[in-house]
Every structure is written in C-alpha cells, then in structure tokens.
Scaffold this active site. Structure first.
Site, PDB file in Angstrom:
ATOM      1  N   ASP A 267      -3.167   2.598  -5.881  1.00  0.00           N
ATOM      2  CA  ASP A 267      -2.065   2.642  -4.922  1.00  0.00           C
ATOM      3  C   ASP A 267      -1.964   1.428  -4.016  1.00  0.00           C
ATOM      4  O   ASP A 267      -1.270   1.479  -3.011  1.00  0.00           O
ATOM      5  CB  ASP A 267      -2.165   3.917  -4.085  1.00  0.00           C
ATOM      6  N   GLU A 268      -2.648   0.359  -4.319  1.00  0.00           N
ATOM      7  CA  GLU A 268      -2.446  -0.823  -3.484  1.00  0.00           C
ATOM      8  C   GLU A 268      -2.671  -2.091  -4.293  1.00  0.00           C
ATOM      9  O   GLU A 268      -3.368  -2.088  -5.305  1.00  0.00           O
ATOM     10  CB  GLU A 268      -3.361  -0.798  -2.250  1.00  0.00           C
TER      11      GLU A 268
ATOM     12  N   ASP B  94       0.851  -1.184   0.000  1.00  0.00           N
ATOM     13  CA  ASP B  94       0.000   0.000   0.000  1.00  0.00           C
ATOM     14  C   ASP B  94       0.894   1.243   0.000  1.00  0.00           C
ATOM     15  O   ASP B  94       1.730   1.408   0.884  1.00  0.00           O
ATOM     16  CB  ASP B  94      -0.892  -0.031   1.257  1.00  0.00           C
TER      17      ASP B  94
END
Lengths: 435, 372
Positions: free
Chosen positions: A107-108, A13
C-alpha cells in the site's frame, strides 16, 4: 542534462488500506469503525478504518483490546488475495506516470518524478493527478507527500492523512523540520526516541544542532550519523525501482500457545513450505535460514544457520529450521509464535553449484547438511509448486501436514524486509490470527 | 631444574614446539610450552588440544625437572638471544634463563594443568615415506577439504594406507581430490585427519626434509621427523565413500596447456569475481577451449585457447576458484580433463608429456555449476 528538480520525491500511501478496501467492497461498512484482522483470542488488528482510529485503535493492537475500546467495532477477516489484486491496480497507475517507482509494500510506494515534470507538471500537480486517478479508478483514498528526499516525502504523506497532499519546498524543509518531535524522523523507532529524549533531544532541531559525535554516542555510530543527516534534511537514498527482497519469511501466531513438540515441528514444516514456495516463485535463493520463536512470556529468540550455498528448496529450509528448533531444547515451553525466514538472498534460478553425493556414507543422525544433498527434492518441489499453481487450494504437500485443517494461505507473508530503516508498514501484515 | 643448551638447537626446539600455540587460547595452559629435562635430553612440547608438537634435543643436565613456560614469550626471547649457550635454572614457579650477558626471569605456570596428548606407543604400526612426497601429497589434496564446521567429516583428509600405498582424499562436496604415493615402509590403516593439522604436518615435513614416519593409532595419528613429532586427534565419523563418486566413464577428453588455461581463467574470472557464485563457462569444441563469464553488473569477458579435444564438444560451467585450485594441484605442463556432460562431474588429471615423465596419481573431481 536537465537540472535536477529540487523536490522530485513523492511518497504515495493508501489510507487504512485493508480497511478501505473492505469498506469499498461492502457499502454497509462505510462510516463504520472497521478493523481487519482475526477475531480469535490472539487476533491482531491488521488495519483500522479512520472511524475506528477515533477510538484509539491502531494496527498491531490486540483485537481484544480494540473491542474493549470500541464495543460496536466491526471486525472483518482479511482477504490478502484481494488486497494484492487492488495493490496491483494502484501500482499500475503509479507506473503510468513517472520513470521511477519503488513499491515499499502493498500500500505504499516512493516515486521520483524528476523526469516527468515536463510532461505532467510540477511534482505537487503529479501528486494530485495520482490521487485523482486512484480515487476514480480504484475508488480508494490515498495520501501523498512531496519533498526533496525520501524521508521528507514519507513524513509528509503521514501529515497529509487522511486523503490529502502535503508539499514542502526544498528551501523550507530544514526550517520546517526543526520544531517536529524526533519521533517523526525515519529510523527513529520508539526505543531510539526514548533514548534520545532521555538525553534531552526532543525536537528535530535539537538533533540538527547536536554534535555528530555526541549523537553517535547516544544512539550508536550508524544510526547517529543517519539521524544527524535526516535532521538537516539530508537523505542520500535514491528511489530504486523494485529493490529486490532482502529476506523472505513467514510467521504464525497461534490461537493457543503450543507446547507439543510434534505440533511445533509440523508448524515449522508448514512455514518452511510457504517460504520455500515463495522463494521459488520469486526466483531467489538464500543462504541464511532463521527460526524465530516467541514464548508466552513474549520473550523472543531467533536462531539462524548459514549454508555454504544458497537454497530455495523447502526441504533444505525445513531441515535447517527443524534443526534450529531442536537446538533450542524447548522442553515443552509454551510457544506463542513461530517464524521461519530465509535471507542472504541471491538469484535462485541463476547459476548453482552442484554437489557430489557425499551423504552416502554418513550415519543418520549427526550431520544435518548431509540430508540436504539429495537433488531429487528439487524436482519434487518444482512439481508440487506447479500443482499448487494449477489447482489452487489442492496442492502437494508433506504427509505430516495432510491432516491439517488450516488454510495454507493463512501464514502471514512477510516480503521484502528492507532492513532497519523501514518501519513503514503500519498496515502491513505482521501477525496472522486465525479466522 | 638446571641445564645448559646450545642456542640454535634450543631456539629451533622452542619454535618447533610452539607452532601450535595460538595468540588466543581457551585454557591458559595451552599458551605454555612444557620443558622436561631428563636423561641428557630436553623435551619441549605444546598443544592446542587438537595437535601436539614435541621435540627433544640433547642438553647438559645438572638437575632434571619440569617447567611450563609461556610459549610465545619464550619463542620471542630465544629468537633474539646472542650466539652463546643458554642456561636454564629454577623450579616450576620461576625460571632464570641466561644467555651471554642477558638474564631473564620467567614465571612458570602450573605444570599439572598441561594437557598431554598420548605419545604413540612403541609397538604401534608405522609407515615411512619421503617427507617431500608427503608434503606435496598434502598440498595437492587438502585444498579440497571443507572449511565449514557444519559438517566435520568434510573438514578432514582421509588417509588410507594399504597395499604399500598411502592414499589421501578430501572433498567439500563440490570437489574431490584423491592421490596416492608409495610408502618406503608400508603400513595398513585408515585415519580421518583434520586438514589443518595435516597441513601443519606437511609444513613440518617441508622444513625438516628426510623421511616422515606415520604412526596410525586409535583416535590419533602421529608424524615423526627424527626427534620431532606431531600428534593429532582424528575426526570422528566416517568419510564419504569417495571411490563411488569417481566416474567410471567419460565422453570427451581434453588435453590443454595448464598454464595457458590457468591464466586465461584468471583473466576471465576477474569479471566473475566480486560476485559470489558467478560461474565461468568453458566450451570445448573444434580444437579450442572458449572461456566466458558474464556479470550483469560489470560486463563480460571471453578468451579462447587451443586444446586437443577427443569426443563430442560440450559446454560446462564452474566456480572459477574451484577450477583454478584443481589446475594448480595437477602441476604438469599439460593437463587432461575428462567430461561426460555439462551437469556431470569433470575430472582433472596430470597429463604425461612424453613417455618417461613420472606423473602424480592425482584425480581432482569437480562438480559443475548449473546455469539456467
């Protein structure tokens, strides 16, 4: 066959992704409380740097409130194209290592590194390797959770923040979960937590000890069963590479509440265009079209309609969405947010049932579907798509939208809504303010 | 009201009239069957507001009257009555029914609440045709009607009576079925009948046999079978001009064994089923039809069978369920398929085997699927 590694799942993350990208690109922002989002009256925080978080600012908070909490707050307008570009770099690094990568959002991502252990070392080592490479190659911090299941890995990446790695050996997971608050479990949203607590369930251990039936009575059949398992460290969900999107939608929060019916129709058309374009770009088509309207009272209504066959045509989406809007009989109610979504997705470019032109004899008003049939729109839209792709920012659009001064990139994209369990998108853009 | 009826006739009458009574009703009165005894006849009727069913039987009446009794209850009772005359006696609130040694008291419902659909007027235009021909016509055509209420006109079957012929047409915009039969006694008129109601009428025609009289009126159509009647409301709106959809030319004609193609299609389609919208592709050429289906998750299937092909070979893909419905509708041993190209509608027709076989004037038009 190699035995399955006991804790092969990584959750990677990025830390305060949008804000970190801005701080990296503009060194003057380093160490400053930075938020990404619109500064306008209706702006919402899309991401907050750790410096800003110390003031109690978090994503999805109204910008007005954030400013009040931190007078020296630096507000940066979002640059989604930039974040997408950086995200691609990060995902490319992830794809280098293990066999299985499941991106969750920009973003993860989840990784199953079970098959990479012999080449790259134990999962925590792989996690550190990823962190090092992301730090060196993209110059951004990220956090990694390492555990036996997806939910545990996700929980751990959160505990690793900022810029850390946490690893729980499989044998210790159950014991270590027990003292945690129920809100740490994946799938336990604020409402669920509230409900659980009102019945005296405060810790994960209490959930694990509870009878399944009791739990199901409190929070419902499905969620009860799921929480009961998660509390015992059981999570059968696999890392599935590139899970296809379940829905594609766009929504927009207005700077000022809108009550003009013509303006609302224009906005629905515009959202439909964005959604249609993204459907076609992703090569999918959907049968269910949903309109979401949030009023100034924050009361939110959604209406949906399901077509006999999937569509990826802007015109179909717009026709249905406008019809749903008309069906609400808003009578100049003040609207704060509009959203248009398409779900029930399938392969768009695959086989498609062609239709007879049965619209010919119908009157103009009643049958909405009658307006859907004209296949020429499909060609029109494909051409419009290719124009938009070639001449960025020019584009071919509906005449009704031509006098629109707004930037088309402004409609907040909401990709890959993955169903109920995914409440992961803390920095994912949900509401899009005007710059 | 006081009357005596013959058991079999009474049971038939109740079961006929209550055919429209569903398990769940929107108005309590719709669950009832209205019994009306007058002039030596008992009339039973029930309705679901779309279709009304009525039947009249001869009975011995001591005292005329009207009662509204719960339909399903009554139907269940009389179906189990012993073989003895049935006596009804009572008033609108409560009726005593006796049959042999069995006695029942049934509470009546408010007669005034029963919504009577208008009976056909005496001088309305009437056409007559054979009940079995009518039943067959409906079964062949109504299958193409839409079940999606989003576009009401497509959930209907267009009945077009002119020039001594009754033409039925239905389309869900993916396929179109059209067929005509000759009237024994002609009538002119047009009616857009809900497919479900028409299928009910066809079922009745199949049960009763003989002739069916079609009465076309403003807003409703009635089907009369002797002492029995079904009246249904029509769908408002205009049906698409389907004649314009029928292609006027084709490039390739295929004649193929219907059962063979149907069986091959069902085998190949097993792979396609389970995943909506998976087409079966048919390649016509070199004296054979090659069927092929691919399902990315399950695998693929292929089968070939001989066919007479006149014209250019071509490939075309269909929703297998739609194609099967068309094959099933044609009914003849051999069928004819007329094609233009892979993206144009295909036309299925029954094919005469020899010169003297009388074949149905059926056209089943089917849009292909586009496969990229």
């Amino acid at each position: 066959m190699q035995p399955r590694h006991p804790e092969p799942i990584l959750h990677v993350d990025m830390d305060a992704f949008y804000a970190s990208v801005e701080q990296r690109d503009d060194p003057e922002l380093k160490g400053q409380p930075v938020v990404v989002g619109g500064a306008g009256g209706r702006g919402v925080v899309a991401a907050a740097s750790y410096e800003a978080r110390r003031f109690g600012i978090h994503s999805a908070m109204p910008m007005v409130r954030a400013r009040r909490l931190c007078p020296g707050l630096v507000i940066v307008a979002n640059r989604f194209d930039r974040y997408r570009e950086v995200s691609r770099q990060v995902m490319a690094i992830l794809a280098d290592i293990p066999p299985l990568v499941e991106p969750l959002s920009l973003d993860e991502a989840f990784l199953d590194v079970g098959g990479a252990v012999r080449l790259f070392g134990e999962p925590p080592e792989i996690g550190e390797l990823i962190r090092t490479r992301v730090r060196e190659e993209v110059e951004l911090p990220c956090s990694v959770g390492v555990g036996p299941t997806k939910s545990v890995a996700k929980l751990l990446s959160d505990r690793a923040k900022p810029d850390g790695l946490v690893h729980w050996p499989a044998g210790e997971v159950v014991a270590r979960l027990r003292p945690l608050p129920v809100s740490d479990l994946w799938g336990a949203g604020p409402r669920t937590v509230e409900r659980l607590e009102s019945f005296g369930f405060r810790t994960v251990g209490q959930l694990a000890d509870a009878e399944l039936r009791t739990l199901q009575r409190v929070v419902g059949e499905a969620l009860g069963g799921q929480l009961h398992q998660l509390a015992r460290g059981i999570d059968p969900r696999r890392v599935t590479p590139s899970e296809p999107a379940r829905s594609i939608s766009g929504e927009r929060t207005f700077d000022h509440d809108v009550d003009d019916p013509a303006e609302l129709e224009r906005q629905v058309l515009k959202l439909s265009e964005t959604v249609g374009r993204r459907l076609r770009a992703s090569g999918v088509a959907g049968r269910t079209i949903t309109l979401k309207v949030r009023f100034d009272t924050f009361e939110t209504v959604t209406r949906s309609s399901t077509l006999p066959a999937p569509t990826d045509r802007t015109r179909d989406v717009a026709t249905i969405a406008l019809d749903l809007l008309a069906g609400l009989r808003l009578e100049r109610a003040r609207v704060r947010l509009l959203g248009v979504g398409v779900s029930n997705l399938g392969e768009g470019d695959g086989a498609r049932q062609l239709t007879l032109d049965t619209a010919a004899e119908e009157g103009p008003s009643p049958a909405v579907a009658a307006r859907l049939a004209d296949p020429r729109w499909e060609r029109v839209e494909r051409i419009a798509d290719s124009v938009a792709e070639r001449f960025q920012g020019v584009g071919v659009s509906y005449a009704a939208l031509l006098d629109d001064q707004d930037d088309p990139a402004e409609v907040a994209p909401r990709r890959e809504d993955r169903g109920a369990h995914d409440h992961t998108s803390t920095s994912d853009q949900r509401e899009e303010p005007d710059p | 009201m006081k009357l005596r009826a013959e058991r079999t006739e009474f049971a038939d009458a109740v079961s006929w009239a209550t055919r429209t009574v569903g398990a769940r009703v929107t108005l309590p009165a719709l669950s009832g069957v209205l019994l009306e005894a007058v002039d030596g006849r008992l009339t039973c009727q029930a309705t679901d507001l779309e279709v009304a069913a009525e039947i009249s039987i001869p009975v011995e009446i001591d005292e005329p009257g009207r009662v509204l009794l719960p339909g399903r209850l009554l139907a269940q009772l009389v179906a189990r009555f012993p073989n003895a005359p049935v006596n009804l006696e009572g008033d609108a609130d409560r009726v005593e029914i006796t049959c042999g040694r069995a006695t029942f008291h049934v509470r009546g419902m408010q007669v005034e609440d029963f919504p009577t659909l208008a009976a056909p007027t005496e001088d309305a235009a009437q056409g007559v045709l054979k009940a079995d021909a009518f039943a067959r016509l409906v079964s062949q055509v109504a299958r193409a009607a839409s079940t999606d209420d989003g576009r009401p006109v497509l959930t209907g079957v267009q009945l077009d009576a002119s020039d001594g012929m009754l033409t039925a047409a239905a389309t869900d915009s993916y396929r179109l079925a059209v067929r005509s039969v000759a009237f024994d006694q002609a009538v002119d008129g047009v009616a857009l009948v809900p497919a479900r109601s028409l299928q009910e009428a066809a079922k009745a025609a199949g049960e009763v046999g003989g002739n069916v009289t079609v009465v076309l009126e403003e807003g409703q159509v009635s089907f009369l079978f002797g002492d029995r009647r079904l009246t249904t409301k029509l769908i408002e709106g205009s049906f698409p001009n389907y004649r314009a959809l029928l292609p006027d030319a084709h490039e390739t004609t295929v004649v193929v064994d219907r059962a063979g193609l149907s069986e091959a299609l069902q085998r190949v389609a097993i792979v396609a089923m389970g995943q909506a919208n998976t087409p079966v592709t048919l390649h016509f050429g070199d004296g054979s039809v090659d069927l092929q289906a691919t399902n990315q998750e399950m695998g693929d299937a292929a089968e070939a069978l001989p066919a007479e092909i006149d014209g250019e070979g071509l490939s075309i893909s269909f929703n297998p369920a739609f194609l099967l419905a068309g094959l099933d509708a044609t009914g003849t041993e051999q069928i004819r398929i007329e094609l233009r190209d892979g993206l144009k509608p295909a036309v299925l027709k029954p094919e005469a085997d020899g010169d003297d076989e009388r074949i149905d004037d059926l056209t089943y038009l089917l849009m292909p699927m586009r496969v990229s």
